[in-house]
Design an enzyme around this catalytic site. Sequence first.
Site, PDB file in Angstrom:
ATOM      1  N   PHE B 117     -33.385   7.080  64.957  1.00  0.00           N
ATOM      2  CA  PHE B 117     -34.245   6.667  63.855  1.00  0.00           C
ATOM      3  C   PHE B 117     -35.702   6.780  64.290  1.00  0.00           C
ATOM      4  CE2 PHE B 117     -33.775   4.265  59.761  1.00  0.00           C
ATOM      5  CZ  PHE B 117     -32.615   4.884  59.356  1.00  0.00           C
ATOM      6  N   GLN B 231     -45.513  -0.877  53.590  1.00  0.00           N
ATOM      7  CA  GLN B 231     -45.011   0.362  54.180  1.00  0.00           C
ATOM      8  C   GLN B 231     -44.707   1.427  53.137  1.00  0.00           C
ATOM      9  OE1 GLN B 231     -40.961   0.578  56.251  1.00  0.00           O
ATOM     10  NE2 GLN B 231     -42.395   1.082  57.880  1.00  0.00           N
ATOM     11  N   HIS B 233     -42.704   4.846  52.752  1.00  0.00           N
ATOM     12  CA  HIS B 233     -41.675   5.665  53.395  1.00  0.00           C
ATOM     13  C   HIS B 233     -42.034   7.115  53.119  1.00  0.00           C
ATOM     14  CE1 HIS B 233     -37.863   7.331  54.592  1.00  0.00           C
ATOM     15  NE2 HIS B 233     -37.411   6.137  54.937  1.00  0.00           N
ATOM     16  N   LEU B 243     -35.093   6.906  47.433  1.00  0.00           N
ATOM     17  CA  LEU B 243     -35.285   7.145  48.857  1.00  0.00           C
ATOM     18  C   LEU B 243     -34.313   8.180  49.401  1.00  0.00           C
ATOM     19  CD1 LEU B 243     -36.598   5.979  51.555  1.00  0.00           C
ATOM     20  CD2 LEU B 243     -34.393   4.863  51.815  1.00  0.00           C
ATOM     21  N   GLU B 246     -34.340   7.857  56.316  1.00  0.00           N
ATOM     22  CA  GLU B 246     -34.851   8.389  57.561  1.00  0.00           C
ATOM     23  C   GLU B 246     -33.734   9.067  58.354  1.00  0.00           C
ATOM     24  OE1 GLU B 246     -38.112   6.146  59.030  1.00  0.00           O
ATOM     25  OE2 GLU B 246     -37.055   5.868  60.915  1.00  0.00           O
ATOM     26  N   ARG B 288     -43.003   5.612  60.438  1.00  0.00           N
ATOM     27  CA  ARG B 288     -43.255   5.865  59.022  1.00  0.00           C
ATOM     28  C   ARG B 288     -44.724   5.889  58.669  1.00  0.00           C
ATOM     29  NH1 ARG B 288     -38.359   2.123  56.711  1.00  0.00           N
ATOM     30  NH2 ARG B 288     -36.755   3.559  57.440  1.00  0.00           N
ATOM     31  N   HIS B 356     -42.278   1.185  50.005  1.00  0.00           N
ATOM     32  CA  HIS B 356     -40.917   0.932  50.443  1.00  0.00           C
ATOM     33  C   HIS B 356     -40.657  -0.501  50.862  1.00  0.00           C
ATOM     34  CE1 HIS B 356     -37.034   1.960  52.011  1.00  0.00           C
ATOM     35  NE2 HIS B 356     -37.347   1.678  53.254  1.00  0.00           N
ATOM     36  N   ARG B 391     -43.113  -1.716  60.119  1.00  0.00           N
ATOM     37  CA  ARG B 391     -41.718  -1.932  60.509  1.00  0.00           C
ATOM     38  C   ARG B 391     -41.090  -0.622  60.950  1.00  0.00           C
ATOM     39  NH1 ARG B 391     -36.539  -1.448  57.643  1.00  0.00           N
ATOM     40  NH2 ARG B 391     -37.667  -0.558  55.890  1.00  0.00           N
TER      41      ARG B 391
HETATM   42  C1  LIG Z   1     -34.028   2.159  49.294  1.00  0.00           C
HETATM   43  C2  LIG Z   1     -34.152   1.291  50.511  1.00  0.00           C
HETATM   44  C3  LIG Z   1     -33.560   1.686  51.711  1.00  0.00           C
HETATM   45  C4  LIG Z   1     -33.665   0.891  52.847  1.00  0.00           C
HETATM   46  N1  LIG Z   1     -33.058   1.319  53.998  1.00  0.00           N
HETATM   47  C5  LIG Z   1     -33.092   0.509  55.091  1.00  0.00           C
HETATM   48  C6  LIG Z   1     -32.430   0.880  56.283  1.00  0.00           C
HETATM   49  O1  LIG Z   1     -31.797   1.928  56.356  1.00  0.00           O
HETATM   50  N2  LIG Z   1     -32.493   0.061  57.341  1.00  0.00           N
HETATM   51  C7  LIG Z   1     -33.166  -1.125  57.286  1.00  0.00           C
HETATM   52  O2  LIG Z   1     -33.169  -1.845  58.272  1.00  0.00           O
HETATM   53  N3  LIG Z   1     -33.805  -1.510  56.167  1.00  0.00           N
HETATM   54  C8  LIG Z   1     -33.790  -0.716  55.066  1.00  0.00           C
HETATM   55  N4  LIG Z   1     -34.445  -1.111  53.925  1.00  0.00           N
HETATM   56  C9  LIG Z   1     -35.062  -2.418  53.870  1.00  0.00           C
HETATM   57  C10 LIG Z   1     -34.024  -3.494  53.629  1.00  0.00           C
HETATM   58  O3  LIG Z   1     -32.957  -2.966  52.919  1.00  0.00           O
HETATM   59  C11 LIG Z   1     -34.569  -4.665  52.830  1.00  0.00           C
HETATM   60  O4  LIG Z   1     -35.712  -5.119  53.421  1.00  0.00           O
HETATM   61  C12 LIG Z   1     -33.550  -5.771  52.791  1.00  0.00           C
HETATM   62  O5  LIG Z   1     -32.345  -5.307  52.259  1.00  0.00           O
HETATM   63  C13 LIG Z   1     -34.012  -6.979  52.025  1.00  0.00           C
HETATM   64  O6  LIG Z   1     -32.952  -7.921  51.993  1.00  0.00           O
HETATM   65  P1  LIG Z   1     -33.150  -9.404  51.477  1.00  0.00           P
HETATM   66  O7  LIG Z   1     -31.877 -10.111  51.705  1.00  0.00           O
HETATM   67  O8  LIG Z   1     -34.366  -9.951  52.083  1.00  0.00           O
HETATM   68  O9  LIG Z   1     -33.446  -9.239  49.945  1.00  0.00           O
HETATM   69  P2  LIG Z   1     -32.634  -8.538  48.744  1.00  0.00           P
HETATM   70  O10 LIG Z   1     -31.420  -7.849  49.166  1.00  0.00           O
HETATM   71  O11 LIG Z   1     -33.646  -7.764  47.988  1.00  0.00           O
HETATM   72  O12 LIG Z   1     -32.150  -9.762  47.909  1.00  0.00           O
HETATM   73  C14 LIG Z   1     -33.021 -10.612  47.250  1.00  0.00           C
HETATM   74  C15 LIG Z   1     -32.220 -11.694  46.601  1.00  0.00           C
HETATM   75  O13 LIG Z   1     -33.080 -12.676  46.079  1.00  0.00           O
HETATM   76  C16 LIG Z   1     -32.721 -12.984  44.771  1.00  0.00           C
HETATM   77  N5  LIG Z   1     -33.884 -13.435  44.044  1.00  0.00           N
HETATM   78  C17 LIG Z   1     -35.099 -12.850  43.977  1.00  0.00           C
HETATM   79  N6  LIG Z   1     -35.915 -13.575  43.185  1.00  0.00           N
HETATM   80  C18 LIG Z   1     -35.208 -14.643  42.760  1.00  0.00           C
HETATM   81  C19 LIG Z   1     -35.493 -15.743  41.911  1.00  0.00           C
HETATM   82  N7  LIG Z   1     -36.676 -15.904  41.321  1.00  0.00           N
HETATM   83  N8  LIG Z   1     -34.522 -16.647  41.685  1.00  0.00           N
HETATM   84  C20 LIG Z   1     -33.288 -16.507  42.239  1.00  0.00           C
HETATM   85  N9  LIG Z   1     -32.986 -15.485  43.047  1.00  0.00           N
HETATM   86  C21 LIG Z   1     -33.928 -14.559  43.303  1.00  0.00           C
HETATM   87  C22 LIG Z   1     -32.112 -11.726  44.233  1.00  0.00           C
HETATM   88  O14 LIG Z   1     -31.248 -12.020  43.183  1.00  0.00           O
HETATM   89  C23 LIG Z   1     -31.377 -11.205  45.445  1.00  0.00           C
HETATM   90  O15 LIG Z   1     -30.113 -11.798  45.531  1.00  0.00           O
HETATM   91  C24 LIG Z   1     -34.375  -0.309  52.787  1.00  0.00           C
HETATM   92  C25 LIG Z   1     -34.966  -0.705  51.599  1.00  0.00           C
HETATM   93  C26 LIG Z   1     -34.866   0.082  50.462  1.00  0.00           C
HETATM   94  C27 LIG Z   1     -35.538  -0.343  49.219  1.00  0.00           C
END
Ligand SMILES: Cc1cc2nc3c(=O)[nH]c(=O)nc-3n(C[C@H](O)[C@H](O)[C@H](O)COP(=O)(O)OP(=O)(O)OC[C@H]3O[C@@H](n4cnc5c(N)ncnc54)[C@H](O)[C@@H]3O)c2cc1C
Lengths: 128, 586, 251
Positions: B117, B231, B233, B243, B246, B288, B356, B391
């Site tokens: 990566f 960030q 991407h 996306l 990577e 990135r 991203h 990141r």
């Molecule tokens: C397309 C893409 C590809 C990625 N690929 C990678 C990768 O390969 N490797 C890597 O390490 N990272 C990657 N990332 C980054 C990583 O996926 C995210 O940073 C991570 O998944 C975020 O997880 P989270 O649990 O913090 O939030 P999320 O999975 O976004 O979940 C947020 C949660 O909060 C809840 N929520 C939000 N607001 C409220 C509210 N007001 N009331 C109640 N609930 C709420 C939502 O319902 C949801 O359940 C990628 C990101 C994207 C967008």
Amino acid sequence: MNSKPYVREVSKTTWFLSHPRYKRYMAREVTCIFIFAYTFLLIAALGALANGQEAFDAFVLGLGGPLGVLFNVVVLIATVYHSLSWFVVTPQAMPIQMGEEFVAGHIIVNAHYGAWAVVSLIILFWGM
Amino acid sequence: MEIIKADVAIVGAGGAGLRAAIALAEADPKLRIALISKVYPMRSHTCAAEGGAAGVIKSDDSLDLHFSDTVGGGDWLSDQDAVEYFINEAPKELTQLEHWGCPWSREADGSVAVRPFGGMKIKRTWYAADKSGFHILHTLFQTSLKYPSIQRFDEYYATDLLVEDGRCQGLTALEIRSGEMKQFQAGAVIIAAGGGGKMFPFTTNGNIKTGDGMALAYRAGTPLKDMEFVQYHPTGLPNNGILLTEGCRGEGGVLFNKDGRRYLQDYGMGPETPIGQPVLKTMELGPRDRLSQAFWGEQKKGNTVKTPWGDCVLLDMRHLGEKKIDERLPLVRDLCISYLGMDPVKEPIPIRPVVHYMMGGIHTDVQAATRLPGLFAAGECACVSINGANRLGSNSLTELLVFGRRAALSAIAHLQSNQVPSSDTALAAKAKESQNRIQALFDKSNGTESISGLRQEMMDTMEENVGIYRTGEGLAAACEKIAELRQRYANITLTDKTHVYNTDLMQALELGSMLDCAEAVTVGARDRKESRGAHQRLDFTARDDENLLKHSLAHYHPTEPPRIEYLDVVVTKSKPGVRDYSGAKK
Amino acid sequence: MSELQQRQIQLEVLRYNPETDTAPRYQTYSVPCLEEWVVLDALNYIKDHLDPTLSYRWSCHMAVCGSCGMMVNGEPKLACKAFIHEYKEGQIKVEPMANFPIERDLVTSVEDFITKLASVKPYLIPKEDKPVSAGEFKQTPAELKKFKQYTLCINCMLCYAACPQYALVPEFLGPAAISMAHRYNQDSRDGGRDQRQEVIASDEGVWECSFVGACSEVCPKHVDPAGALQQIKVASTIDWYKEHLMPWMKK
Ligand SMILES: Cc1cc2nc3c(=O)[nH]c(=O)nc-3n(C[C@H](O)[C@H](O)[C@H](O)COP(=O)(O)OP(=O)(O)OC[C@H]3O[C@@H](n4cnc5c(N)ncnc54)[C@H](O)[C@@H]3O)c2cc1C
Ligand code: SF4
Ligand code: FES
């Protein structure tokens, strides 16, 4: 509670008319009636056989008549359709994994055709 | 108002929230856990993550290397005590996921496979084809179903934290299905509500990523950290920002400009490596921020390809061949064919940088605790900070697990301190305030501003002035504009005044969150007069370790722009140095 | 690369608001669509420019979160993967997913599915105990491939919208939930098949399925739930024979 989900009723009798894929399914299911009917023919044949040589000869003669032939042709077509519709789906029901890869679906289907041909040939020659 | 009592309430059921919930349930089956999410857990945006999750497992790798890659990748803005904790826990967490059934891709001998990566010196990214986040999320969600003590509140939208006697003691949330407000009373609250990329128009982030969690904490008086670091991407589909992981470059994909030149060599990431033989931390496997900045350089030089969706460069994966692409990058191929009508097996794919990830978020310490007692945060909405100014790909998914669990353990410790809850009437009064705030939106009939209109203006401002390269002038304009939009937000009007699944109301509340976050981003960026990681200023092009080896902390004000405070970065063993991504060093 | 084509489309949307309507009704919106758009883009256009009261679910816009299932011209589809250019007529009919109660507009109830999913114990029940400190379970690429396809389910529920059996017998566990049980049963690390069998081999389980195959035809992720269900039937039948004809084979 403001929520009041709305349930759309589904007709118990005509639901399959709503989409071609349901009609295709019904065709597969309906053709099994002909196979069912054919089993009655076989039972009748057994019955005739039990009643002696004469009865059986009459039965066989009847089969050669236009109605008998028609019935057999219709049943044959229905059976072929029914069987083929099952052949196509066997790879889903009985996938075969060799090493890492799965055997391609068409190979499994073709194997069924092959087996069918072989069995048909055996019966044909055995009967002659 | 219905009152729901729990020991710990978790806002967000993505990777971080689910991991926290499971850690709580495992630690003590008697804990009452309320898992609150505005969407069903498996819809959380963790499902979109493609590439994988980093953790040291192979014998040629070491924790030290993961440490130095992460700290250098973050341009020395990472807190090194947090990074230390993170890299140590990472392999355990990823193995734990394996034990829960995560379908990680495998080597022939049955051990877990790793892929290269960007910015990582050794292959250490665990992956499940190119659907890693999807599998992590579903594994966690399905595992969570094992624990009866995890009570889910799916499709509940958290509106405000309940802070009384200087402690966070619960929150209010709208049940979206009925439109009714509920009061959650809890000994501790964990926010795991994800990022806020939707404040930008062109992003890989889903519709739900509106910075709600950050805004919840921020409005409750606890600061947001390092919000200026956003960030980009480098490889997004140009028409809709989907996306391309990577992993495409990790597996050997290369970038060309319109003349067929591997232009990254002109931006300090060369010399050119042979096609099909990627070299770690070099060329396409640079970090990135550098790659996105190189795109900007090519655009300025007129070296980009013109497409109906704007300027692009080309990502070429043809030499990987159909078999490898189908095995390692099946989703990427599907996405290119479906959404762009182009097959990466047959042709180079036009791509451009896309917003991203937010390095910034709710300020927490290494225990995942915020400055507000009783409030913890983990995942993208939090800023520990392991990610610093940039990141490294695949550190985030691991961060969700490591700090999701950490937040749970800290919440339990907080419960054990046995603080007496504030009086029911005091908490109910707070909840009522929150309800009144929402009710006011319904009662107002003379609003003049449209929700989608304000949102568009916000997005345009962010894209124009808070992009890959920033200027003092542009940022000042952005600050002014966002402040204006926040004022005008007081005049929005709801078209929909009914209660069941009122998505008009959801959008109004989400816009409020985004505007709050956007202001923290713009003011933080305006005041950071240096270039570091993802924050690049054309008027301050150098990194300024003397004055700005510091985190910014934005403090909320209801009507004024935030006050910015600075906090020293924790440096333990790695002094700021030069980020070298050229192959020449070897 | 060619210019982007635009076309005016009449979107006929089934609407229902429990607070103001007694039954669903159609409302037509005229939307200037780019050919490269998906139906979801058209709905977002309506939401932003024509009618903020329209409700529907969506998040990822890349066919992975499973939020946006709906009927497009009578076919269960993800709105974010239903391309405008595939609808040559000037009119597209959009309705909430069939076979589910309508909560509001294009939003349907999910709860029944979640309950069914949870009932099949969709998590790894390890064959052997092994602490995390002892490292990962080994699994060869071939063993992974054996169940991989069934892990790809995004819980979009399109298969339920297509399944006439579910329409007629709402107790049916349905394609996706049963496929998920199969996914774990097929996993080399799992030893929980016996525990799942009671639920999935019941009358409401696989035996309610008559192999219409519609689920597999509409599944956007090629999970082939119909295949999974038939495989379970075959395995359960073998179980039955073993138990009744060869009792000594029983462990
Ligand atoms: C397309 C893409 C590809 C990625 N690929 C990678 C990768 O390969 N490797 C890597 O390490 N990272 C990657 N990332 C980054 C990583 O996926 C995210 O940073 C991570 O998944 C975020 O997880 P989270 O649990 O913090 O939030 P999320 O999975 O976004 O979940 C947020 C949660 O909060 C809840 N929520 C939000 N607001 C409220 C509210 N007001 N009331 C109640 N609930 C709420 C939502 O319902 C949801 O359940 C990628 C990101 C994207 C967008
Ligand atoms: S099996 Fe396919 S159609 Fe059914 S829920 Fe899963 S992904 Fe959707
Ligand atoms: S919006 Fe996620 S599947 Fe369509």
